[in-house]
Design a protein around this motif. Structure first.
Motif, PDB file in Angstrom:
ATOM      1  N   UNK A 151     -16.935  45.296  26.017  1.00  0.00           N
ATOM      2  CA  UNK A 151     -17.481  44.086  25.421  1.00  0.00           C
ATOM      3  C   UNK A 151     -18.130  43.256  26.522  1.00  0.00           C
ATOM      4  N   UNK A 152     -19.325  42.766  26.253  1.00  0.00           N
ATOM      5  CA  UNK A 152     -20.047  41.966  27.235  1.00  0.00           C
ATOM      6  C   UNK A 152     -19.539  40.540  27.310  1.00  0.00           C
ATOM      7  N   UNK A 153     -19.962  39.850  28.331  1.00  0.00           N
ATOM      8  CA  UNK A 153     -19.544  38.469  28.557  1.00  0.00           C
ATOM      9  C   UNK A 153     -20.126  37.543  27.498  1.00  0.00           C
ATOM     10  N   UNK A 154     -21.262  37.921  26.900  1.00  0.00           N
ATOM     11  CA  UNK A 154     -21.881  37.080  25.874  1.00  0.00           C
ATOM     12  C   UNK A 154     -21.001  36.911  24.654  1.00  0.00           C
ATOM     13  N   UNK A 155     -20.346  37.969  24.227  1.00  0.00           N
ATOM     14  CA  UNK A 155     -19.461  37.883  23.060  1.00  0.00           C
ATOM     15  C   UNK A 155     -18.243  37.022  23.361  1.00  0.00           C
ATOM     16  N   UNK A 156     -17.736  37.120  24.575  1.00  0.00           N
ATOM     17  CA  UNK A 156     -16.574  36.312  24.952  1.00  0.00           C
ATOM     18  C   UNK A 156     -16.956  34.843  25.085  1.00  0.00           C
ATOM     19  N   UNK A 157     -18.107  34.567  25.706  1.00  0.00           N
ATOM     20  CA  UNK A 157     -18.565  33.177  25.810  1.00  0.00           C
ATOM     21  C   UNK A 157     -18.885  32.590  24.440  1.00  0.00           C
ATOM     22  N   UNK A 158     -19.421  33.406  23.543  1.00  0.00           N
ATOM     23  CA  UNK A 158     -19.684  32.949  22.185  1.00  0.00           C
ATOM     24  C   UNK A 158     -18.387  32.575  21.483  1.00  0.00           C
ATOM     25  N   UNK A 159     -17.340  33.368  21.679  1.00  0.00           N
ATOM     26  CA  UNK A 159     -16.048  33.056  21.083  1.00  0.00           C
ATOM     27  C   UNK A 159     -15.477  31.763  21.664  1.00  0.00           C
ATOM     28  N   UNK A 160     -15.582  31.583  22.972  1.00  0.00           N
ATOM     29  CA  UNK A 160     -15.085  30.351  23.590  1.00  0.00           C
ATOM     30  C   UNK A 160     -15.860  29.134  23.107  1.00  0.00           C
ATOM     31  N   UNK A 161     -17.176  29.271  22.998  1.00  0.00           N
ATOM     32  CA  UNK A 161     -17.992  28.155  22.504  1.00  0.00           C
ATOM     33  C   UNK A 161     -17.665  27.855  21.045  1.00  0.00           C
ATOM     34  N   UNK A 162     -17.480  28.892  20.244  1.00  0.00           N
ATOM     35  CA  UNK A 162     -17.117  28.689  18.848  1.00  0.00           C
ATOM     36  C   UNK A 162     -15.771  27.997  18.704  1.00  0.00           C
ATOM     37  N   UNK A 163     -14.814  28.375  19.545  1.00  0.00           N
ATOM     38  CA  UNK A 163     -13.495  27.726  19.513  1.00  0.00           C
ATOM     39  C   UNK A 163     -13.591  26.264  19.942  1.00  0.00           C
ATOM     40  N   UNK A 164     -14.414  25.984  20.939  1.00  0.00           N
ATOM     41  CA  UNK A 164     -14.580  24.599  21.403  1.00  0.00           C
ATOM     42  C   UNK A 164     -15.243  23.741  20.330  1.00  0.00           C
ATOM     43  N   UNK A 165     -16.248  24.274  19.673  1.00  0.00           N
ATOM     44  CA  UNK A 165     -16.929  23.530  18.609  1.00  0.00           C
ATOM     45  C   UNK A 165     -15.977  23.296  17.437  1.00  0.00           C
ATOM     46  N   UNK A 166     -15.207  24.309  17.069  1.00  0.00           N
ATOM     47  CA  UNK A 166     -14.254  24.161  15.968  1.00  0.00           C
ATOM     48  C   UNK A 166     -13.167  23.142  16.309  1.00  0.00           C
ATOM     49  N   UNK A 167     -12.676  23.173  17.538  1.00  0.00           N
ATOM     50  CA  UNK A 167     -11.653  22.200  17.953  1.00  0.00           C
ATOM     51  C   UNK A 167     -12.229  20.790  17.939  1.00  0.00           C
ATOM     52  N   UNK A 168     -13.461  20.645  18.392  1.00  0.00           N
ATOM     53  CA  UNK A 168     -14.103  19.323  18.363  1.00  0.00           C
ATOM     54  C   UNK A 168     -14.295  18.815  16.948  1.00  0.00           C
ATOM     55  N   UNK A 169     -14.712  19.686  16.038  1.00  0.00           N
ATOM     56  CA  UNK A 169     -14.868  19.289  14.645  1.00  0.00           C
ATOM     57  C   UNK A 169     -13.546  18.907  14.003  1.00  0.00           C
ATOM     58  N   UNK A 170     -12.492  19.654  14.319  1.00  0.00           N
ATOM     59  CA  UNK A 170     -11.172  19.336  13.777  1.00  0.00           C
ATOM     60  C   UNK A 170     -10.675  18.003  14.309  1.00  0.00           C
ATOM     61  N   UNK A 171     -10.832  17.777  15.610  1.00  0.00           N
ATOM     62  CA  UNK A 171     -10.372  16.515  16.192  1.00  0.00           C
ATOM     63  C   UNK A 171     -11.165  15.327  15.660  1.00  0.00           C
ATOM     64  N   UNK A 172     -12.466  15.501  15.455  1.00  0.00           N
ATOM     65  CA  UNK A 172     -13.280  14.419  14.907  1.00  0.00           C
ATOM     66  C   UNK A 172     -12.911  14.146  13.456  1.00  0.00           C
ATOM     67  N   UNK A 173     -12.645  15.180  12.685  1.00  0.00           N
ATOM     68  CA  UNK A 173     -12.215  14.993  11.295  1.00  0.00           C
ATOM     69  C   UNK A 173     -10.874  14.280  11.244  1.00  0.00           C
ATOM     70  N   UNK A 174      -9.994  14.605  12.185  1.00  0.00           N
ATOM     71  CA  UNK A 174      -8.702  13.919  12.234  1.00  0.00           C
ATOM     72  C   UNK A 174      -8.865  12.469  12.661  1.00  0.00           C
ATOM     73  N   UNK A 175      -9.782  12.220  13.584  1.00  0.00           N
ATOM     74  CA  UNK A 175     -10.037  10.845  14.040  1.00  0.00           C
ATOM     75  C   UNK A 175     -10.615   9.992  12.927  1.00  0.00           C
ATOM     76  N   UNK A 176     -11.459  10.572  12.099  1.00  0.00           N
ATOM     77  CA  UNK A 176     -12.076   9.841  10.986  1.00  0.00           C
ATOM     78  C   UNK A 176     -11.185   9.815   9.757  1.00  0.00           C
ATOM     79  N   UNK A 177      -9.976  10.337   9.894  1.00  0.00           N
ATOM     80  CA  UNK A 177      -8.975  10.367   8.826  1.00  0.00           C
ATOM     81  C   UNK A 177      -9.463  11.137   7.600  1.00  0.00           C
ATOM     82  N   UNK A 178     -10.180  12.222   7.830  1.00  0.00           N
ATOM     83  CA  UNK A 178     -10.561  13.131   6.751  1.00  0.00           C
ATOM     84  C   UNK A 178      -9.437  14.108   6.454  1.00  0.00           C
ATOM     85  N   UNK A 179      -8.562  14.321   7.437  1.00  0.00           N
ATOM     86  CA  UNK A 179      -7.426  15.229   7.278  1.00  0.00           C
ATOM     87  C   UNK A 179      -6.163  14.416   7.149  1.00  0.00           C
TER      88      UNK A 179
END
Length: 104
Positions: free
Chosen positions: A76-104
């Motif tokens: 597996x190339x580094x691009x797939x791993x970096x894509x997974x890390x970026x996807x996890x970071x974006x998802x964590x940011x979206x979850x934290x922002x939703x929690x901050x805005x009291x959507x969850x």
């Protein structure tokens, strides 16, 4: 590999959509439209799942071949791993922002 697969292209489009939603939805005064707040979290979760699916597909396609005194291995190339890390970071940011805005 990420750009050669449709899932990778959808991830890249999703990153652009998440960036656009960050500027549109979250102004300096906070979330203006609570109904659209879930759009950011949904796009972020979609990106993370696509990135994970892309990595799992790449790992399933990885194989080794040995014979005639030599070996050939696909990894597996580094691009797939970096894509997974970026996807996890974006998802964590979206979850934290939703929690901050009291959507969850």
């Amino acid at each position: 590999m990420v750009v050669q697969d449709a899932r990778g292209v959808l991830c890249l489009v999703g990153y652009l959509a998440a960036l656009a939603l960050a500027f549109v939805l979250y102004g300096p005064n906070g979330l203006g439209q609570k109904a659209l707040g879930w759009a950011g979290a949904g796009v972020d979760a979609f990106i993370a799942l696509l990135a994970l699916w892309l990595l799992v597909g790449a790992l399933n396609g990885s194989a080794g071949l040995t014979g005639f005194g030599s070996s050939f291995q696909i990894t597996v190339g580094i691009g797939a791993i970096l894509n997974l890390l970026a996807g996890a970071a974006v998802a964590a940011g979206g979850f934290l922002k939703a929690r901050e805005e009291k959507l969850i």
